[in-house]
Scaffold this active site. Structure first.
Site, PDB file in Angstrom:
ATOM      1  N   SER A   7       3.644   3.834   5.382  1.00 23.05           N
ATOM      2  CA  SER A   7       3.330   4.122   4.018  1.00 23.05           C
ATOM      3  C   SER A   7       3.005   5.507   4.020  1.00 23.05           C
ATOM      4  CB  SER A   7       2.332   3.439   2.903  1.00 23.05           C
ATOM      5  OG  SER A   7       2.239   4.273   1.781  1.00 23.05           O
ATOM      6  N   HIS A  32       8.006   3.761   3.906  1.00 14.90           N
ATOM      7  CA  HIS A  32       7.862   3.380   2.297  1.00 14.90           C
ATOM      8  C   HIS A  32       7.151   4.983   1.452  1.00 14.90           C
ATOM      9  CE1 HIS A  32       6.646   0.507  -0.309  1.00 14.90           C
ATOM     10  NE2 HIS A  32       5.446   0.483  -0.154  1.00 14.90           N
ATOM     11  N   ASP A  34       5.427   5.859  -1.641  1.00 19.32           N
ATOM     12  CA  ASP A  34       5.104   4.952  -2.952  1.00 19.32           C
ATOM     13  C   ASP A  34       5.020   6.447  -3.866  1.00 19.32           C
ATOM     14  OD1 ASP A  34       4.089   2.935  -2.161  1.00 19.32           O
ATOM     15  OD2 ASP A  34       3.049   3.789  -0.259  1.00 19.32           O
ATOM     16  N   MET A  36       3.996   6.745  -8.194  1.00 20.15           N
ATOM     17  CA  MET A  36       3.064   6.129  -9.246  1.00 20.15           C
ATOM     18  C   MET A  36       2.484   7.306 -10.285  1.00 20.15           C
ATOM     19  SD  MET A  36      -0.055   5.363  -6.444  1.00 20.15           S
ATOM     20  CE  MET A  36       0.226   4.617  -4.670  1.00 20.15           C
ATOM     21  N   HIS A  65       9.181   2.728  -3.753  1.00 21.24           N
ATOM     22  CA  HIS A  65       8.515   1.994  -4.484  1.00 21.24           C
ATOM     23  C   HIS A  65       7.914   2.453  -5.401  1.00 21.24           C
ATOM     24  CE1 HIS A  65       4.436  -0.989  -4.582  1.00 21.24           C
ATOM     25  NE2 HIS A  65       5.668  -1.379  -5.417  1.00 21.24           N
ATOM     26  N   MET A  67       5.820   1.999  -9.084  1.00 20.43           N
ATOM     27  CA  MET A  67       4.691   1.762 -10.098  1.00 20.43           C
ATOM     28  C   MET A  67       4.872   2.391 -10.233  1.00 20.43           C
ATOM     29  SD  MET A  67       2.108   0.879  -5.956  1.00 20.43           S
ATOM     30  CE  MET A  67       3.290   2.004  -5.472  1.00 20.43           C
ATOM     31  N   MET A 136       2.797  -7.516  -3.562  1.00 22.06           N
ATOM     32  CA  MET A 136       1.791  -7.118  -3.526  1.00 22.06           C
ATOM     33  C   MET A 136       0.438  -7.591  -3.064  1.00 22.06           C
ATOM     34  SD  MET A 136       3.023  -2.790  -4.063  1.00 22.06           S
ATOM     35  CE  MET A 136       1.469  -2.925  -3.602  1.00 22.06           C
ATOM     36  N   ASP A 174       2.768  -5.446   1.137  1.00 24.57           N
ATOM     37  CA  ASP A 174       2.641  -4.403   1.157  1.00 24.57           C
ATOM     38  C   ASP A 174       0.517  -4.024   0.180  1.00 24.57           C
ATOM     39  OD1 ASP A 174       2.003  -1.730  -0.069  1.00 24.57           O
ATOM     40  OD2 ASP A 174       3.442  -1.560  -1.412  1.00 24.57           O
ATOM     41  N   GLY A 196      -0.095   1.810   5.828  1.00 20.65           N
ATOM     42  CA  GLY A 196      -0.511   2.858   5.357  1.00 20.65           C
ATOM     43  C   GLY A 196      -1.577   3.556   6.425  1.00 20.65           C
TER      44      GLY A 196
HETATM   45  C1  DX5 Z   1      -0.858   0.052  -3.133  1.00 19.64           C
HETATM   46  C2  DX5 Z   1       0.425   0.933  -1.730  1.00 19.64           C
HETATM   47  C3  DX5 Z   1       1.149   0.510  -0.710  1.00 19.64           C
HETATM   48  C4  DX5 Z   1       0.243   1.431   0.443  1.00 19.64           C
HETATM   49  C5  DX5 Z   1      -0.316   0.886   0.612  1.00 19.64           C
HETATM   50  O1  DX5 Z   1      -0.689   0.942  -3.981  1.00 19.64           O
HETATM   51  O2  DX5 Z   1       1.986   0.555  -2.971  1.00 19.64           O
HETATM   52  O3  DX5 Z   1       1.742   0.881   0.200  1.00 19.64           O
HETATM   53  O4  DX5 Z   1       0.344   2.656   0.679  1.00 19.64           O
HETATM   54  O5  DX5 Z   1      -1.409   0.877   2.027  1.00 19.64           O
HETATM   55  P1  DX5 Z   1      -2.356   1.099   3.232  1.00 19.64           P
HETATM   56  O6  DX5 Z   1      -1.368  -0.358   4.041  1.00 19.64           O
HETATM   57  O7  DX5 Z   1      -3.479   1.120   3.036  1.00 19.64           O
HETATM   58  O8  DX5 Z   1      -3.098  -0.353   2.035  1.00 19.64           O
HETATM   59 ZN    ZN Z   2       3.656   0.530  -1.557  1.00 18.96          ZN
END
Ligand code: DX5
Ligand code: ZN
Length: 215
Positions: A7, A32, A34, A36, A65, A67, A136, A174, A196
């Site tokens: 990520s 990946h 993210d 938001m 992804h 969100m 998640m 994730d 991540g």
């Molecule tokens: C959280 C994201 C993840 C996040 C994962 O909302 O969707 O993809 O970046 O990060 P780690 O692996 O550090 O939990």
């Molecule tokens: Zn994610």
């Protein structure tokens, strides 16, 4: 072998080229990404513009992804930016089936993400129309959180549902994935590991990716 999807939320945004070069030289399978919106989740990250830069920086699969609320308004922009997989949250979609059709008709693979509180049983009538489920294992919004242990039960249930329906659907996990918990996540039936902090805060990210890949 698992699909490894680092990520980029945990990357160094002052020097993304270096992190992309590292990932491209590694055994990572996917980027990946993210997205938001500060409404569906209490954080704002980046949008299609940055996805387009990542698309230019790699030939690996771009796993986006979302969100965000009203993801249907942005699906085409993310296709144009170069997304291969587009995942939306079940909790953000009133017309999930229509959203899946839209994503597929744009030529992308369609994913559904579930928050920790959403049961996998809610997927039973959509499993035949999707390419991936993202479970998640933290509450979405931030990297570096602790893995919610109950996710292991959800993976097992979902694996049984997918096997029973013989649906070609990937299970992605994730949030909070580490070298320590990844073996039990895979044993429960996951296909894709998002990571991540485990990758980007590692002293040797390429080696960490290789260790995840060889589990
Ligand atoms: C959280 C994201 C993840 C996040 C994962 O909302 O969707 O993809 O970046 O990060 P780690 O692996 O550090 O939990
Ligand atoms: Zn994610």
């Amino acid at each position: 072998m698992p699909i490894i999807a680092p990520s980029l939320l945990s990357a160094n945004f002052l020097n993304l080229q270096a992190d992309c070069d590292m990932l491209n030289a590694s055994e990572a399978d996917w980027y990946h990404l993210d997205v938001m919106d500060g409404r569906f989740v209490p954080n704002i990250s980046f949008g299609p513009m940055l996805v387009e830069f990542f698309r230019k920086a790699t030939t690996k699969v771009c796993d986006v992804h979302l969100m965000i609320l009203e993801p249907e308004k942005y699906a085409e922009q993310f296709k144009n930016a170069g997304a291969d997989y587009l995942t939306v949250h079940m909790e953000a979609c009133t017309h999930l089936h229509r959203n899946m059709q839209q994503i597929r008709s744009l030529g992308m693979k369609a994913g559904v993400a579930l928050n920790p509180h959403t049961p996998v049983s809610t997927l039973s009538d959509i499993l035949g129309d999707i390419d991936m489920v993202c479970l998640m294992s933290v509450n979405p919004g931030f990297g570096g959180q602790k893995f919610i242990l109950h996710t292991l039960e959800k993976i097992k249930q979902l694996r049984a549902m997918i096997n029973e329906k013989k649906a070609p659907v990937l299970i992605e996990i994730d949030g909070g994935v580490t070298l320590d918990n990844a073996p039990s996540i895979l044993a429960a039936g996951a296909d894709v590991l998002v990571a991540g902090n485990t990758v980007f805060k590692s002293a040797d990210p390429i080696k960490t990716i290789q260790q995840l890949k060889s589990l």
